[in-house]
Motif scaffolding. Structure first.
Motif, PDB file in Angstrom:
ATOM      1  N   MET A 123       0.848  -1.170   0.000  1.00 52.59           N
ATOM      2  CA  MET A 123       0.000   0.000   0.000  1.00 52.59           C
ATOM      3  C   MET A 123       0.897   1.237   0.000  1.00 52.59           C
ATOM      4  O   MET A 123       1.798   1.360   0.805  1.00 52.59           O
ATOM      5  CB  MET A 123      -0.904  -0.013   1.232  1.00 52.59           C
ATOM      6  N   THR A 124       0.606   2.143  -0.887  1.00 50.58           N
ATOM      7  CA  THR A 124       1.404   3.363  -0.977  1.00 50.58           C
ATOM      8  C   THR A 124       0.899   4.397   0.026  1.00 50.58           C
ATOM      9  O   THR A 124      -0.191   4.265   0.588  1.00 50.58           O
ATOM     10  CB  THR A 124       1.331   3.951  -2.397  1.00 50.58           C
ATOM     11  N   VAL A 125       1.684   5.425   0.205  1.00 53.40           N
ATOM     12  CA  VAL A 125       1.301   6.515   1.112  1.00 53.40           C
ATOM     13  C   VAL A 125       0.066   7.227   0.582  1.00 53.40           C
ATOM     14  O   VAL A 125      -0.821   7.624   1.356  1.00 53.40           O
ATOM     15  CB  VAL A 125       2.480   7.498   1.282  1.00 53.40           C
ATOM     16  N   ASP A 126      -0.023   7.385  -0.724  1.00 53.46           N
ATOM     17  CA  ASP A 126      -1.192   8.038  -1.320  1.00 53.46           C
ATOM     18  C   ASP A 126      -2.473   7.251  -1.047  1.00 53.46           C
ATOM     19  O   ASP A 126      -3.501   7.832  -0.693  1.00 53.46           O
ATOM     20  CB  ASP A 126      -0.999   8.202  -2.822  1.00 53.46           C
ATOM     21  N   THR A 127      -2.414   5.951  -1.212  1.00 56.01           N
ATOM     22  CA  THR A 127      -3.586   5.121  -0.956  1.00 56.01           C
ATOM     23  C   THR A 127      -3.970   5.157   0.522  1.00 56.01           C
ATOM     24  O   THR A 127      -5.156   5.212   0.869  1.00 56.01           O
ATOM     25  CB  THR A 127      -3.317   3.667  -1.387  1.00 56.01           C
ATOM     26  N   PHE A 128      -2.969   5.133   1.394  1.00 56.55           N
ATOM     27  CA  PHE A 128      -3.235   5.218   2.819  1.00 56.55           C
ATOM     28  C   PHE A 128      -3.898   6.550   3.180  1.00 56.55           C
ATOM     29  O   PHE A 128      -4.839   6.596   3.979  1.00 56.55           O
ATOM     30  CB  PHE A 128      -1.936   5.018   3.603  1.00 56.55           C
ATOM     31  N   ALA A 129      -3.428   7.642   2.571  1.00 57.16           N
ATOM     32  CA  ALA A 129      -4.031   8.967   2.812  1.00 57.16           C
ATOM     33  C   ALA A 129      -5.471   8.999   2.312  1.00 57.16           C
ATOM     34  O   ALA A 129      -6.346   9.574   2.968  1.00 57.16           O
ATOM     35  CB  ALA A 129      -3.208  10.045   2.131  1.00 57.16           C
ATOM     36  N   MET A 130      -5.726   8.363   1.165  1.00 56.24           N
ATOM     37  CA  MET A 130      -7.085   8.324   0.645  1.00 56.24           C
ATOM     38  C   MET A 130      -8.004   7.530   1.580  1.00 56.24           C
ATOM     39  O   MET A 130      -9.131   7.943   1.854  1.00 56.24           O
ATOM     40  CB  MET A 130      -7.118   7.703  -0.748  1.00 56.24           C
ATOM     41  N   ALA A 178     -11.755  13.819  -9.529  1.00 53.42           N
ATOM     42  CA  ALA A 178     -10.336  13.657  -9.858  1.00 53.42           C
ATOM     43  C   ALA A 178      -9.922  12.194  -9.840  1.00 53.42           C
ATOM     44  O   ALA A 178      -9.080  11.771 -10.634  1.00 53.42           O
ATOM     45  CB  ALA A 178      -9.479  14.453  -8.878  1.00 53.42           C
ATOM     46  N   SER A 179     -10.505  11.405  -8.951  1.00 54.65           N
ATOM     47  CA  SER A 179     -10.117   9.996  -8.881  1.00 54.65           C
ATOM     48  C   SER A 179     -10.749   9.158  -9.980  1.00 54.65           C
ATOM     49  O   SER A 179     -10.336   8.019 -10.200  1.00 54.65           O
ATOM     50  CB  SER A 179     -10.466   9.419  -7.512  1.00 54.65           C
ATOM     51  N   MET A 180     -11.730   9.682 -10.681  1.00 53.45           N
ATOM     52  CA  MET A 180     -12.361   8.933 -11.771  1.00 53.45           C
ATOM     53  C   MET A 180     -11.736   9.200 -13.132  1.00 53.45           C
ATOM     54  O   MET A 180     -12.241   8.691 -14.133  1.00 53.45           O
ATOM     55  CB  MET A 180     -13.853   9.255 -11.817  1.00 53.45           C
ATOM     56  N   ILE A 181     -10.669   9.967 -13.177  1.00 54.91           N
ATOM     57  CA  ILE A 181      -9.979  10.192 -14.444  1.00 54.91           C
ATOM     58  C   ILE A 181      -9.344   8.871 -14.868  1.00 54.91           C
ATOM     59  O   ILE A 181      -8.634   8.240 -14.087  1.00 54.91           O
ATOM     60  CB  ILE A 181      -8.906  11.284 -14.307  1.00 54.91           C
ATOM     61  N   PRO A 182      -9.593   8.422 -16.092  1.00 54.54           N
ATOM     62  CA  PRO A 182      -9.047   7.129 -16.524  1.00 54.54           C
ATOM     63  C   PRO A 182      -7.519   7.131 -16.518  1.00 54.54           C
ATOM     64  O   PRO A 182      -6.886   8.144 -16.825  1.00 54.54           O
ATOM     65  CB  PRO A 182      -9.571   6.971 -17.954  1.00 54.54           C
ATOM     66  N   TRP A 206      -1.485  17.349  -9.672  1.00 52.49           N
ATOM     67  CA  TRP A 206      -2.753  17.875  -9.173  1.00 52.49           C
ATOM     68  C   TRP A 206      -3.792  16.782  -9.055  1.00 52.49           C
ATOM     69  O   TRP A 206      -4.573  16.749  -8.131  1.00 52.49           O
ATOM     70  CB  TRP A 206      -3.268  19.005 -10.068  1.00 52.49           C
ATOM     71  N   ARG A 207      -3.831  15.867 -10.011  1.00 50.21           N
ATOM     72  CA  ARG A 207      -4.781  14.774  -9.938  1.00 50.21           C
ATOM     73  C   ARG A 207      -4.488  13.888  -8.734  1.00 50.21           C
ATOM     74  O   ARG A 207      -5.384  13.450  -8.024  1.00 50.21           O
ATOM     75  CB  ARG A 207      -4.766  13.930 -11.208  1.00 50.21           C
ATOM     76  N   GLY A 208      -3.221  13.657  -8.473  1.00 55.19           N
ATOM     77  CA  GLY A 208      -2.848  12.863  -7.310  1.00 55.19           C
ATOM     78  C   GLY A 208      -3.224  13.541  -6.013  1.00 55.19           C
ATOM     79  O   GLY A 208      -3.734  12.896  -5.093  1.00 55.19           O
ATOM     80  N   PHE A 209      -2.985  14.846  -5.938  1.00 58.61           N
ATOM     81  CA  PHE A 209      -3.363  15.569  -4.724  1.00 58.61           C
ATOM     82  C   PHE A 209      -4.871  15.598  -4.547  1.00 58.61           C
ATOM     83  O   PHE A 209      -5.387  15.323  -3.464  1.00 58.61           O
ATOM     84  CB  PHE A 209      -2.815  17.000  -4.752  1.00 58.61           C
ATOM     85  N   LEU A 210      -5.590  15.932  -5.615  1.00 56.50           N
ATOM     86  CA  LEU A 210      -7.041  16.037  -5.509  1.00 56.50           C
ATOM     87  C   LEU A 210      -7.700  14.685  -5.263  1.00 56.50           C
ATOM     88  O   LEU A 210      -8.663  14.582  -4.522  1.00 56.50           O
ATOM     89  CB  LEU A 210      -7.619  16.670  -6.778  1.00 56.50           C
ATOM     90  N   GLY A 211      -7.184  13.638  -5.872  1.00 57.57           N
ATOM     91  CA  GLY A 211      -7.802  12.324  -5.730  1.00 57.57           C
ATOM     92  C   GLY A 211      -7.440  11.597  -4.458  1.00 57.57           C
ATOM     93  O   GLY A 211      -8.247  10.851  -3.903  1.00 57.57           O
ATOM     94  N   PHE A 212      -6.216  11.783  -3.985  1.00 55.76           N
ATOM     95  CA  PHE A 212      -5.748  11.015  -2.838  1.00 55.76           C
ATOM     96  C   PHE A 212      -5.688  11.819  -1.538  1.00 55.76           C
ATOM     97  O   PHE A 212      -6.033  11.323  -0.476  1.00 55.76           O
ATOM     98  CB  PHE A 212      -4.357  10.436  -3.112  1.00 55.76           C
TER      99      PHE A 212
END
Length: 94
Positions: A1-8, A54-58, A68-74
């Protein structure tokens, strides 16, 4: 699990649980506590549609420089309530 996924996951599950716990017996708490609660709640509610969009962007449309997509989505669901709570804490009562 990445830090981004954990933050989400924290933003999706822990923040709403913390807001639910914080809102318990809100009328009996100090005015500053109420402002912190409402600031965090409003920020989380405003951040939710932005984070979902942002998280639904393919993945085919992602680029390596797509921060920005990573920040907004996660991270947005975790960061926005903290910012809202700080704004609520420093905001003066009318």
């Amino acid at each position: 699990m990445t830090v981004d996924t954990f933050a989400m996951l924290l933003g999706l599950f822990v923040v709403p649980a913390a807001l639910l716990w914080t809102g318990h017996r809100l009328r009996r708490r100090a005015d500053r506590w109420r402002r912190i609660f409402w600031g965090a709640l409003v920020a989380h509610l405003l951040a939710a549609p932005v984070a979902m969009a942002a998280s639904m962007i393919p993945p085919a449309e992602w680029t390596p420089d797509d921060r920005w997509r990573g920040f907004l989505g996660f991270w947005l669901l975790l960061v926005a309530p903290v910012v809202g709570a700080v704004v609520g804490a420093v905001r003066n009562r009318r």
